[in-house]
Design an enzyme around this catalytic site. Structure first.
Site, PDB file in Angstrom:
ATOM      1  N   GLU A 238       0.887  -1.522  -0.059  1.00  0.00           N
ATOM      2  CA  GLU A 238       0.055  -0.375  -0.239  1.00  0.00           C
ATOM      3  C   GLU A 238       0.788   1.333  -0.277  1.00  0.00           C
ATOM      4  OE1 GLU A 238      -3.046   0.701   3.826  1.00  0.00           O
ATOM      5  OE2 GLU A 238      -3.790   1.944   2.287  1.00  0.00           O
TER       6      GLU A 238
ATOM      7  N   LYS B  40      -2.591  -2.274  -3.495  1.00  0.00           N
ATOM      8  CA  LYS B  40      -3.537  -0.978  -2.494  1.00  0.00           C
ATOM      9  C   LYS B  40      -3.398   0.193  -2.991  1.00  0.00           C
ATOM     10  CE  LYS B  40      -6.043   0.161   1.598  1.00  0.00           C
ATOM     11  NZ  LYS B  40      -6.731  -0.761   2.259  1.00  0.00           N
TER      12      LYS B  40
HETATM   13  P1  13P Z   1      -9.940   4.451   3.804  1.00  0.00           P
HETATM   14  O1  13P Z   1     -10.565   3.566   2.900  1.00  0.00           O
HETATM   15  O2  13P Z   1     -10.207   5.215   4.662  1.00  0.00           O
HETATM   16  O3  13P Z   1      -8.572   5.540   3.225  1.00  0.00           O
HETATM   17  O4  13P Z   1      -9.012   3.258   4.912  1.00  0.00           O
HETATM   18  C1  13P Z   1      -8.036   2.348   3.494  1.00  0.00           C
HETATM   19  C2  13P Z   1      -6.520   1.585   4.818  1.00  0.00           C
HETATM   20  O5  13P Z   1      -6.570   0.589   4.858  1.00  0.00           O
HETATM   21  C3  13P Z   1      -6.060   3.297   4.776  1.00  0.00           C
HETATM   22  O6  13P Z   1      -4.856   2.116   5.432  1.00  0.00           O
END
Ligand code: 13P
Length: 336
Positions: A175, A217
């Site tokens: 991510e 992600k």
């Molecule tokens: P949000 O969808 O609220 O941005 O959170 C996703 C997430 O896991 C951030 O690390």
């Protein structure tokens, strides 16, 4: 097909996505405070367990990302939380980074920590039932940022994390979140996000990570939240797809977007537009925190014992996201 690739596909396929319920205790306390609920261990568990035992878990949620506190808790039915999640057919996952800290050498930016002792923690999480993990790097956009240093050091950490996770039989979610805060244009978000993602894969490949057993992600390509030049959903989808096509190796099985501060409806609408235009082989789905939980949390806060009403609210959101992941969402369905 490798076992890790199987896990990734099971999480993302058939109109399913990920429920990101891995808020740290600090973040969860902020969320609960915003709706005037006291942040006790019991309340945090009650809200999360209410979501995890909802009907939509079976059809719409392929994986749930948990926080360290939750993965070790038991549900009301005496099942462990990972057992409760697995009983609906979803896969339990765990956030394993220990947060973003000030980056030495560029103190306005952040580096995500958590590599020390990670191998041992991964073994413990595997025993507790986790089959996938998450590590979040954050980058901000301005004239000078993200710096080369932040892009490189976060990519390096994501690669070392991913290699360790695969060594321990789990799928790493990679991510790299380029934040939407700021006045920047969507083009700038496109350029910076492309650079960040490319560097991540350069490092993952160096560290011999099997890309077929990973999930990306990313953020969608949006203009900054304080920008005056907002772009429409079609343009968001177009730029997001162009960015991902240009920076993600084709071996990656799927992409699960974060919502990153978009409203629940925007997050569904934009994911739907992306899927209507998706001409890649990547699965494009959701890994939403706020955009899956916000209205359920608001509803629950009015009466924390109204389990059914809270679940109905969550089921609607999960269904909207699931439809969006198949390009079947519409404004009319949203209102129902
Ligand atoms: P949000 O969808 O609220 O941005 O959170 C996703 C997430 O896991 C951030 O690390």
């Amino acid at each position: 097909m490798s076992e890790l690739n199987n896990i990734a596909l099971k999480i993302l396929s058939n109109g399913k996505g990920i429920l990101a319920a891995d808020e740290s205790t600090g973040t969860m306390t902020k969320r609960l405070k915003s709706v005037n609920v006291e942040s006790t261990k019991e309340n945090r568990l009650l809200f999360r367990e209410t979501l995890f035992s909802s009907e939509s878990m079976k059809k719409c949620i392929g994986g749930v990302i948990l926080y360290d506190e939750t993965i070790k808790q038991n549900s009301n039915s005496k099942k462990t939380i990972p057992e409760l999640i697995s009983s609906s057919g979803a896969i339990p996952g765990i956030k394993v980074d220990t947060g973003a800290k000030v980056l030495a050498g560029s103190p306005e930016e952040k580096i995500t920590e958590g590599l020390d002792g990670l191998r041992e923690r991964l073994k413990e999480y595997y025993k507790l039932g986790a089959r996938f993990t998450k590590w979040r790097a954050v980058y901000k956009i301005s004239n000078d940022y993200p710096s080369k240093l932040s892009i490189y050091s976060n990519a390096h950490a994501l690669a070392r994390y991913s290699a360790l996770v695969q060594e321990n039989g789990m799928v790493p979610i990679v991510e790299p979140e380029v934040l939407m805060d700021g006045e920047h244009s969507a083009e700038e978000c496109f350029n910076k996000t492309s650079e960040v993602i490319k560097k991540c894969y350069e490092e993952l490949i160096k560290h011999k990570v099997d890309l077929k057993g990973t999930i990306l992600k990313p953020n969608m390509i949006l203009s900054g939240s304080s920008s005056k030049n907002n772009i429409d959903t079609k343009k968001i989808a177009e730029l997001t797809l162009k960015c991902l096509k240009g920076s993600v190796p084709t071996e990656v099985p799927g992409i699960a977007f974060l919502s990153g501060g978009q409203s629940e409806k925007e997050a569904a609408k934009n994911l739907n537009s992306i899927n209507l235009m998706n001409d890649t082989n990547f699965i494009m789905t959701y890994s939403y925190g706020r955009a899956l939980q916000q209205s359920a949390l608001k509803f629950w806060s009015k009466d924390i014992n109204n389990i059914k009403g809270t679940q109905d609210t969550f089921n609607h959101r999960a269904k909207m996201c699931s439809l969006a992941s198949q390009g079947k969402w519409s404004e009319d369905i949203e209102k129902k």
